[in-house]
Write a protein that holds these residues in place. Sequence first.
Motif, PDB file in Angstrom:
ATOM      1  N   ALA A  50      32.948  13.893 -45.635  1.00 23.89           N
ATOM      2  CA  ALA A  50      34.350  13.579 -45.339  1.00 23.89           C
ATOM      3  C   ALA A  50      35.009  12.870 -46.524  1.00 23.89           C
ATOM      4  N   LEU A  51      34.284  11.972 -47.169  1.00 22.70           N
ATOM      5  CA  LEU A  51      34.835  11.281 -48.337  1.00 22.70           C
ATOM      6  C   LEU A  51      35.111  12.264 -49.476  1.00 22.70           C
ATOM      7  N   ALA A  52      34.204  13.193 -49.686  1.00 18.57           N
ATOM      8  CA  ALA A  52      34.407  14.204 -50.734  1.00 18.57           C
ATOM      9  C   ALA A  52      35.596  15.097 -50.369  1.00 18.57           C
ATOM     10  N   ASP A  53      35.700  15.468 -49.088  1.00 18.30           N
ATOM     11  CA  ASP A  53      36.825  16.302 -48.644  1.00 18.30           C
ATOM     12  C   ASP A  53      38.151  15.560 -48.814  1.00 18.30           C
ATOM     13  N   PHE A  54      38.140  14.243 -48.612  1.00 23.54           N
ATOM     14  CA  PHE A  54      39.358  13.460 -48.798  1.00 23.54           C
ATOM     15  C   PHE A  54      39.833  13.546 -50.246  1.00 23.54           C
ATOM     16  N   ARG A  66      45.822  22.282 -49.891  1.00 29.20           N
ATOM     17  CA  ARG A  66      45.874  20.976 -49.230  1.00 29.20           C
ATOM     18  C   ARG A  66      45.636  21.133 -47.724  1.00 29.20           C
ATOM     19  N   LYS A  67      46.227  22.170 -47.143  1.00 27.67           N
ATOM     20  CA  LYS A  67      46.049  22.421 -45.710  1.00 27.67           C
ATOM     21  C   LYS A  67      44.579  22.699 -45.393  1.00 27.67           C
ATOM     22  N   ASP A  68      43.932  23.521 -46.214  1.00 29.94           N
ATOM     23  CA  ASP A  68      42.510  23.823 -46.029  1.00 29.94           C
ATOM     24  C   ASP A  68      41.654  22.559 -46.169  1.00 29.94           C
ATOM     25  N   ALA A  69      42.001  21.729 -47.154  1.00 29.97           N
ATOM     26  CA  ALA A  69      41.244  20.493 -47.376  1.00 29.97           C
ATOM     27  C   ALA A  69      41.408  19.540 -46.188  1.00 29.97           C
ATOM     28  N   TRP A  70      42.614  19.448 -45.626  1.00 29.98           N
ATOM     29  CA  TRP A  70      42.841  18.611 -44.439  1.00 29.98           C
ATOM     30  C   TRP A  70      41.987  19.098 -43.272  1.00 29.98           C
ATOM     31  N   GLU A  71      41.910  20.410 -43.122  1.00 26.16           N
ATOM     32  CA  GLU A  71      41.112  20.986 -42.036  1.00 26.16           C
ATOM     33  C   GLU A  71      39.628  20.646 -42.211  1.00 26.16           C
ATOM     34  N   ARG A  72      39.114  20.787 -43.438  1.00 25.62           N
ATOM     35  CA  ARG A  72      37.711  20.448 -43.703  1.00 25.62           C
ATOM     36  C   ARG A  72      37.461  18.961 -43.495  1.00 25.62           C
ATOM     37  N   GLY A  74      39.065  16.969 -41.404  1.00 26.50           N
ATOM     38  CA  GLY A  74      39.027  16.751 -39.956  1.00 26.50           C
ATOM     39  C   GLY A  74      37.704  17.175 -39.353  1.00 26.50           C
ATOM     40  N   GLN A  75      37.177  18.308 -39.801  1.00 23.39           N
ATOM     41  CA  GLN A  75      35.889  18.794 -39.299  1.00 23.39           C
ATOM     42  C   GLN A  75      34.756  17.842 -39.690  1.00 23.39           C
ATOM     43  N   ALA A  76      34.786  17.347 -40.917  1.00 22.06           N
ATOM     44  CA  ALA A  76      33.732  16.440 -41.381  1.00 22.06           C
ATOM     45  C   ALA A  76      33.780  15.117 -40.614  1.00 22.06           C
ATOM     46  N   LEU A  77      34.975  14.613 -40.355  1.00 18.52           N
ATOM     47  CA  LEU A  77      35.097  13.371 -39.586  1.00 18.52           C
ATOM     48  C   LEU A  77      34.633  13.567 -38.147  1.00 18.52           C
ATOM     49  N   ALA A  78      34.992  14.704 -37.557  1.00 12.65           N
ATOM     50  CA  ALA A  78      34.556  15.000 -36.185  1.00 12.65           C
ATOM     51  C   ALA A  78      33.037  15.109 -36.121  1.00 12.65           C
ATOM     52  N   ARG A  79      32.428  15.713 -37.129  1.00  6.65           N
ATOM     53  CA  ARG A  79      30.972  15.857 -37.178  1.00  6.65           C
ATOM     54  C   ARG A  79      30.313  14.474 -37.312  1.00  6.65           C
ATOM     55  N   ALA A  80      30.851  13.627 -38.186  1.00  7.80           N
ATOM     56  CA  ALA A  80      30.298  12.281 -38.355  1.00  7.80           C
ATOM     57  C   ALA A  80      30.428  11.481 -37.054  1.00  7.80           C
ATOM     58  N   ALA A  81      31.575  11.597 -36.400  1.00 10.45           N
ATOM     59  CA  ALA A  81      31.794  10.883 -35.137  1.00 10.45           C
ATOM     60  C   ALA A  81      30.818  11.366 -34.062  1.00 10.45           C
ATOM     61  N   ARG A  82      30.633  12.662 -33.985  1.00 14.33           N
ATOM     62  CA  ARG A  82      29.715  13.243 -32.996  1.00 14.33           C
ATOM     63  C   ARG A  82      28.287  12.745 -33.238  1.00 14.33           C
ATOM     64  N   LYS A  83      27.876  12.673 -34.496  1.00 17.67           N
ATOM     65  CA  LYS A  83      26.524  12.213 -34.833  1.00 17.67           C
ATOM     66  C   LYS A  83      26.338  10.745 -34.442  1.00 17.67           C
ATOM     67  N   ARG A  84      27.420   9.982 -34.450  1.00 19.10           N
ATOM     68  CA  ARG A  84      27.359   8.562 -34.081  1.00 19.10           C
ATOM     69  C   ARG A  84      27.636   8.328 -32.601  1.00 19.10           C
ATOM     70  N   GLY A  85      27.878   9.409 -31.856  1.00 17.47           N
ATOM     71  CA  GLY A  85      28.101   9.280 -30.420  1.00 17.47           C
ATOM     72  C   GLY A  85      29.507   8.866 -30.042  1.00 17.47           C
ATOM     73  N   LEU A  86      30.471   9.136 -30.917  1.00 18.71           N
ATOM     74  CA  LEU A  86      31.860   8.765 -30.646  1.00 18.71           C
ATOM     75  C   LEU A  86      32.615   9.932 -30.033  1.00 18.71           C
ATOM     76  N   SER A  87      33.580   9.609 -29.186  1.00 20.15           N
ATOM     77  CA  SER A  87      34.441  10.638 -28.601  1.00 20.15           C
ATOM     78  C   SER A  87      35.883  10.157 -28.648  1.00 20.15           C
ATOM     79  N   ARG A  88      36.811  11.105 -28.525  1.00 15.28           N
ATOM     80  CA  ARG A  88      38.243  10.793 -28.595  1.00 15.28           C
ATOM     81  C   ARG A  88      38.803  10.589 -27.193  1.00 15.28           C
ATOM     82  N   ILE A  89      39.825   9.740 -27.095  1.00 17.61           N
ATOM     83  CA  ILE A  89      40.479   9.437 -25.822  1.00 17.61           C
ATOM     84  C   ILE A  89      41.930   9.895 -25.902  1.00 17.61           C
TER      85      ILE A  89
END
Length: 144
Positions: A50-54, A66-72, A74-89
């Motif tokens: 996610a840091l590299a994608d930023f 830029r749009k493609d990079a934003w999408e990647r 978002g995906q990297a952050l979602a993957r990191a959150a999922r690995k840490r057991g986080l969910s969105r409200i």
Amino acid sequence: MPAGEKKSKRPKSGTAKKSAARQRAAQGVSLTDALAEAAWSEADVALAQALADFDEVESAKRKSARKDAWERLGQALARAARKRGLSRIGKIDERTAFDAGEHDLNESVAKTPKSVRIQARGVARGDEVLIKPRVAPARKKKRS
């Protein structure tokens, strides 16, 4: 050893053998620790991605890149959150009744709003809310 003395089968004090159950339990703890470490390591890799994608978002010259990079990102952050057991409200732009215990109001208002619109989703780990959804007063829809 003098003749007639028996050799004791009991280990010396302080060097008692662990029972088979205790040995298995110790191995289980080690396995649990190893699995937890592996999960954190995977989450660290996802966060590093996610840091590299930023950086790619910041350095993108073209709008489509830029749009493609934003999408990647978002995906990297979602993957990191999922690995840490986080969910969105909540959902972005969702209208809901305001509850000060469940929402953070983004704007200062003279009167507490009855209805709000979610501007930024909250984050939870299991039942524990880490970040409340950020909301703004919902504007009344204009009649035409």
